[in-house]
Design a protein around this motif. Structure first.
Motif, PDB file in Angstrom:
ATOM      1  N   ARG A  62     -43.248  57.605 -42.070  1.00 26.20           N
ATOM      2  CA  ARG A  62     -42.373  57.445 -43.218  1.00 26.20           C
ATOM      3  C   ARG A  62     -42.255  55.970 -43.603  1.00 26.20           C
ATOM      4  O   ARG A  62     -42.257  55.614 -44.768  1.00 26.20           O
ATOM      5  CB  ARG A  62     -41.005  58.035 -42.861  1.00 26.20           C
ATOM      6  CG  ARG A  62     -40.014  58.061 -43.971  1.00 26.20           C
ATOM      7  CD  ARG A  62     -40.519  58.860 -45.137  1.00 26.20           C
ATOM      8  NE  ARG A  62     -40.070  58.251 -46.383  1.00 26.20           N
ATOM      9  CZ  ARG A  62     -40.693  58.313 -47.537  1.00 26.20           C
ATOM     10  NH1 ARG A  62     -41.809  58.996 -47.638  1.00 26.20           N
ATOM     11  NH2 ARG A  62     -40.211  57.739 -48.582  1.00 26.20           N
ATOM     12  N   GLN A  85     -40.601  67.785 -44.078  1.00 19.70           N
ATOM     13  CA  GLN A  85     -39.640  66.946 -43.411  1.00 19.70           C
ATOM     14  C   GLN A  85     -39.726  65.577 -44.047  1.00 19.70           C
ATOM     15  O   GLN A  85     -40.798  65.015 -44.157  1.00 19.70           O
ATOM     16  CB  GLN A  85     -40.018  66.875 -41.951  1.00 19.70           C
ATOM     17  CG  GLN A  85     -38.903  66.426 -41.098  1.00 19.70           C
ATOM     18  CD  GLN A  85     -39.011  67.048 -39.730  1.00 19.70           C
ATOM     19  OE1 GLN A  85     -39.871  67.892 -39.511  1.00 19.70           O
ATOM     20  NE2 GLN A  85     -38.163  66.646 -38.828  1.00 19.70           N
ATOM     21  N   GLY A 118     -38.289  61.822 -44.062  1.00 18.34           N
ATOM     22  CA  GLY A 118     -37.469  60.788 -43.449  1.00 18.34           C
ATOM     23  C   GLY A 118     -36.814  59.948 -44.513  1.00 18.34           C
ATOM     24  O   GLY A 118     -37.468  59.523 -45.444  1.00 18.34           O
ATOM     25  N   ASN A 155     -40.663  62.558 -33.021  1.00 22.07           N
ATOM     26  CA  ASN A 155     -39.737  61.849 -33.891  1.00 22.07           C
ATOM     27  C   ASN A 155     -40.252  60.475 -34.242  1.00 22.07           C
ATOM     28  O   ASN A 155     -40.209  60.061 -35.400  1.00 22.07           O
ATOM     29  CB  ASN A 155     -38.380  61.708 -33.212  1.00 22.07           C
ATOM     30  CG  ASN A 155     -37.635  63.011 -33.215  1.00 22.07           C
ATOM     31  OD1 ASN A 155     -37.897  63.872 -34.038  1.00 22.07           O
ATOM     32  ND2 ASN A 155     -36.715  63.165 -32.285  1.00 22.07           N
ATOM     33  N   LEU A 214     -34.953  56.920 -44.382  1.00 25.58           N
ATOM     34  CA  LEU A 214     -34.432  55.714 -43.752  1.00 25.58           C
ATOM     35  C   LEU A 214     -33.745  54.836 -44.748  1.00 25.58           C
ATOM     36  O   LEU A 214     -34.320  54.478 -45.767  1.00 25.58           O
ATOM     37  CB  LEU A 214     -35.598  54.901 -43.195  1.00 25.58           C
ATOM     38  CG  LEU A 214     -36.618  55.651 -42.393  1.00 25.58           C
ATOM     39  CD1 LEU A 214     -37.913  54.890 -42.415  1.00 25.58           C
ATOM     40  CD2 LEU A 214     -36.094  55.818 -41.001  1.00 25.58           C
ATOM     41  N   THR A 234     -34.548  64.007 -42.770  1.00 25.21           N
ATOM     42  CA  THR A 234     -34.216  63.597 -41.412  1.00 25.21           C
ATOM     43  C   THR A 234     -34.110  62.088 -41.373  1.00 25.21           C
ATOM     44  O   THR A 234     -35.007  61.393 -41.811  1.00 25.21           O
ATOM     45  CB  THR A 234     -35.315  63.996 -40.422  1.00 25.21           C
ATOM     46  OG1 THR A 234     -36.556  63.462 -40.872  1.00 25.21           O
ATOM     47  CG2 THR A 234     -35.448  65.488 -40.326  1.00 25.21           C
ATOM     48  N   ALA A 235     -33.030  61.608 -40.876  1.00 23.92           N
ATOM     49  CA  ALA A 235     -32.896  60.170 -40.711  1.00 23.92           C
ATOM     50  C   ALA A 235     -33.243  59.862 -39.268  1.00 23.92           C
ATOM     51  O   ALA A 235     -34.348  59.443 -38.953  1.00 23.92           O
ATOM     52  CB  ALA A 235     -31.483  59.720 -41.037  1.00 23.92           C
ATOM     53  N   HIS A 236     -32.308  60.103 -38.400  1.00 26.88           N
ATOM     54  CA  HIS A 236     -32.654  60.137 -36.983  1.00 26.88           C
ATOM     55  C   HIS A 236     -32.473  61.569 -36.571  1.00 26.88           C
ATOM     56  O   HIS A 236     -31.400  62.116 -36.735  1.00 26.88           O
ATOM     57  CB  HIS A 236     -31.683  59.319 -36.140  1.00 26.88           C
ATOM     58  CG  HIS A 236     -31.645  57.886 -36.546  1.00 26.88           C
ATOM     59  ND1 HIS A 236     -32.535  56.982 -36.056  1.00 26.88           N
ATOM     60  CD2 HIS A 236     -30.833  57.218 -37.389  1.00 26.88           C
ATOM     61  CE1 HIS A 236     -32.258  55.793 -36.584  1.00 26.88           C
ATOM     62  NE2 HIS A 236     -31.237  55.920 -37.398  1.00 26.88           N
ATOM     63  N   GLN A 288     -42.975  60.689 -36.877  1.00 22.38           N
ATOM     64  CA  GLN A 288     -42.500  60.952 -38.221  1.00 22.38           C
ATOM     65  C   GLN A 288     -41.853  59.728 -38.827  1.00 22.38           C
ATOM     66  O   GLN A 288     -42.053  59.397 -39.992  1.00 22.38           O
ATOM     67  CB  GLN A 288     -41.461  62.056 -38.182  1.00 22.38           C
ATOM     68  CG  GLN A 288     -41.964  63.298 -37.553  1.00 22.38           C
ATOM     69  CD  GLN A 288     -41.414  64.488 -38.267  1.00 22.38           C
ATOM     70  OE1 GLN A 288     -42.132  65.142 -39.014  1.00 22.38           O
ATOM     71  NE2 GLN A 288     -40.153  64.762 -38.078  1.00 22.38           N
ATOM     72  N   TRP A 289     -41.106  59.090 -38.006  1.00 20.41           N
ATOM     73  CA  TRP A 289     -40.380  57.921 -38.448  1.00 20.41           C
ATOM     74  C   TRP A 289     -41.358  56.836 -38.858  1.00 20.41           C
ATOM     75  O   TRP A 289     -41.245  56.230 -39.927  1.00 20.41           O
ATOM     76  CB  TRP A 289     -39.517  57.471 -37.274  1.00 20.41           C
ATOM     77  CG  TRP A 289     -38.516  56.445 -37.606  1.00 20.41           C
ATOM     78  CD1 TRP A 289     -37.298  56.651 -38.194  1.00 20.41           C
ATOM     79  CD2 TRP A 289     -38.640  55.047 -37.356  1.00 20.41           C
ATOM     80  NE1 TRP A 289     -36.663  55.454 -38.337  1.00 20.41           N
ATOM     81  CE2 TRP A 289     -37.447  54.448 -37.828  1.00 20.41           C
ATOM     82  CE3 TRP A 289     -39.606  54.239 -36.793  1.00 20.41           C
ATOM     83  CZ2 TRP A 289     -37.222  53.084 -37.754  1.00 20.41           C
ATOM     84  CZ3 TRP A 289     -39.371  52.883 -36.717  1.00 20.41           C
ATOM     85  CH2 TRP A 289     -38.186  52.314 -37.194  1.00 20.41           C
TER      86      TRP A 289
END
Lengths: 340, 340
Positions: free
Chosen positions: B101, A109, A111, B94, A113, A80-82, B97-98
């Motif tokens: 990461r 999941q 990320g 979100n 980025l 998942t990026a965004h 998670q972001w």
DNA sequence: TTGAAAGCGGTACCAT
DNA sequence: ATGGTACCGCTTTCAA
């Protein structure tokens, strides 16, 4: 002897060897008992001793060690990026996770980025996932797919605007949404068509191809396309409405129903009649569109369900030899209500 | 119809031993080179040979083997039973998670269907996460926390209605939302207060405590609370509106802004004046509430941000000795607009 | 019925 | 500057 990686003051994590020692048996026996290995018969008293020892120590097996030994994992990687916000996407995502879990996969999941396709693929491959489901935020190349498969991934599935060589591709061509929306507006006699482009990051994945779809429908018909940036914010919408007539558009495709609601309210407050002066169409067929007045026309998207995708993952994992397929999914249909 | 033999099922996944063999060096050297170990100096020619060999084989290190050896992982486990839909929650999720990461953790989302607290804790512990952030969908007991810590988790953080012994607890008492909403309605002179209870599964986590909050505010004041089940669906709302007057409520707290919108539309279509005949208040302060007419009063919730929570995780991981803290967060304030 | 032992893939200490 | 090797925790023959 000096290579104890982590010797904290705390009690060390109990291992199967500790259980074996406490129960007075070998590690092999512990493994047999705790996994109910049917190929080996262990006496009931021994079983009990092992179980009690495990219980007493609070023993929990080590998943990484197990899968290292087994040579495979049940990890399904979801990069998942965004994650685009929005009810449609969230629901799909939840369904997918839920369904995979039911099939006994562990969903990771991850990320990714600012990693390009190949660097990302390498990072993912480190986890040795049995399957990768790329939702299209990170462009996966043929080479990336190769890296993943080499690292043991049995299924590589992409869900995105185009198919990727070597992977099972679920092609969701978002242009279709734009084409349908624009087609509908053209049919109704509109020629100068605005397209709301959300300014929020992470939505380009959808918004850009949708705009391209509009262009493809409108330009051959001799119409004009006017992209209109808009932040999801009341003030931005009010400001836009104030200069609306300068844009000279007679219809607008508003990205999705939420942006459409925002825009409609601002236009109505500015005294612009919908659909008389400007027709408005959204997308996603959210409940809120039916609650607006005038009721919002929209493009309904038939997306693959999470359940369905999970089943595909499982099928490919079980039969990795199968040829990569390419499914075109994503029907899109206009639902006309009152705003066009 | 010749078969395609290039399936990776045959070809084994390359290991560092393969790289070593191809480069004509030892596995140790491979490890040094690929990890840029500064404690040892490797000649540039050797480095190059190793890099080329790794490249040629498409070598990717095995994360499980590495963390098995290291004795720890960078896994942060996020258990999810039902992820409640809803924009507020998705955004938080979100963000979290972001942010994790970015701090170089690997986020593992683990669905825990139908596992009770202790069984769930055991299942999670198998992954040897360095941290567990339980969003409160699965009740974590003191014993569960103990199991996780014994298995090496440095941080166990719960986010939910009450604190859990042994864990860092972020207490989000959803009752506060109900208390505020009801308090506002009481102030405005209402005494018979309806509470919309979503029928969708997974929302009880929020809806039940919110109802409890309403009760706590209303009953001491001599008022009456009327729970009203409602599916998120136009027909259900219409049916409810048709029998609305029989309920005899003069105000309603509608769970959140989305349900409030659904209800308001149905009530207005049934000719029930808002706020004259029935006052309506939502929660979450979504943009859509400001777009409704009358503008929707709501309860704004000050939730912890994902970024903030990620930082807490990191802090506790780095300093596991710190005493479990209990933070009360979740301020809630009424935003009055026109619907009350 | 149970145990000893060989790895799975990496890392890092100790020699060389 | 490198190589040899002992682990990490678990499963699974093969023997006893």
């Amino acid at each position: 002897m000096s290579q104890t990686p982590e010797q904290s003051a705390e009690r060390p994590v109990p291992t199967s060897a500790d259980v074996a020692r406490l129960a007075g048996v070998s590690r092999a026996t512990v493994s047999y008992v705790l996994n109910n290995t049917s190929a080996v018969r262990i006496s009931e008293p021994t079983r009990r001793r092992v179980r009690e020892a495990a219980e007493e120590l609070g023993y929990v097996p080590h998943a990484a060690a197990r899968s290292l030994r087994a040579g495979h994992s049940r990890i399904v990687l979801l990069p998942t990026a965004h994650v685009p916000v929005g009810p449609l996407y969230s629901r799909f995502f939840n369904e997918l996770q839920w369904a995979l879990r039911r099939l006994d996969y562990t969903v990771v999941q991850y990320g990714s980025l600012g990693l390009d396709g190949d660097a990302a693929a390498r990072a993912w491959a480190e986890l040795r996932p049995v399957a990768v489901v790329s939702l299209g935020e990170v462009a996966l190349t043929a080479h990336g797919v190769e890296v993943l498969k080499r690292s043991g991934a049995k299924a590589v599935i992409t869900l995105g605007p185009q198919d990727v060589e070597g992977a099972h591709s679920l092609v969701m061509d978002q242009r279709e949404v734009g084409i349908r929306a624009a087609g509908h507006l053209l049919e109704r006699g509109h020629r100068r068509i605005g397209v709301i482009m959300p300014e929020e990051p992470g939505l380009e994945l959808f918004s850009v191809p949708r705009l391209a779809g509009v262009r493809r429908a409108v330009e051959p018909a001799g119409g004009t396309v006017v992209p209109i940036p808009l932040a999801y914010d009341e003030d931005a919408a009010t400001a836009l409405a104030a200069r609306w007539r300068d844009l000279g558009v007679d219809a607008v495709y508003a990205y999705n129903d939420e942006y459409a609601m925002l825009l409609m309210r601002a236009l109505q407050d500015a005294g612009i009649g919908i659909p008389q002066e400007t027709a408005v169409i959204g997308a996603d067929d959210l409940l809120l569109g039916r609650l607006l007045r005038p009721r919002l026309s929209t493009v309904r998207i038939d997306m693959v369900t999470g359940q369905h995708l999970a089943e595909l993952v499982d099928r490919v994992v079980r039969d990795p030899g199968s040829e990569p397929e390419r499914h075109d999914l994503m029907g899109a249909q206009v639902v006309q209500r009152e705003s066009t």
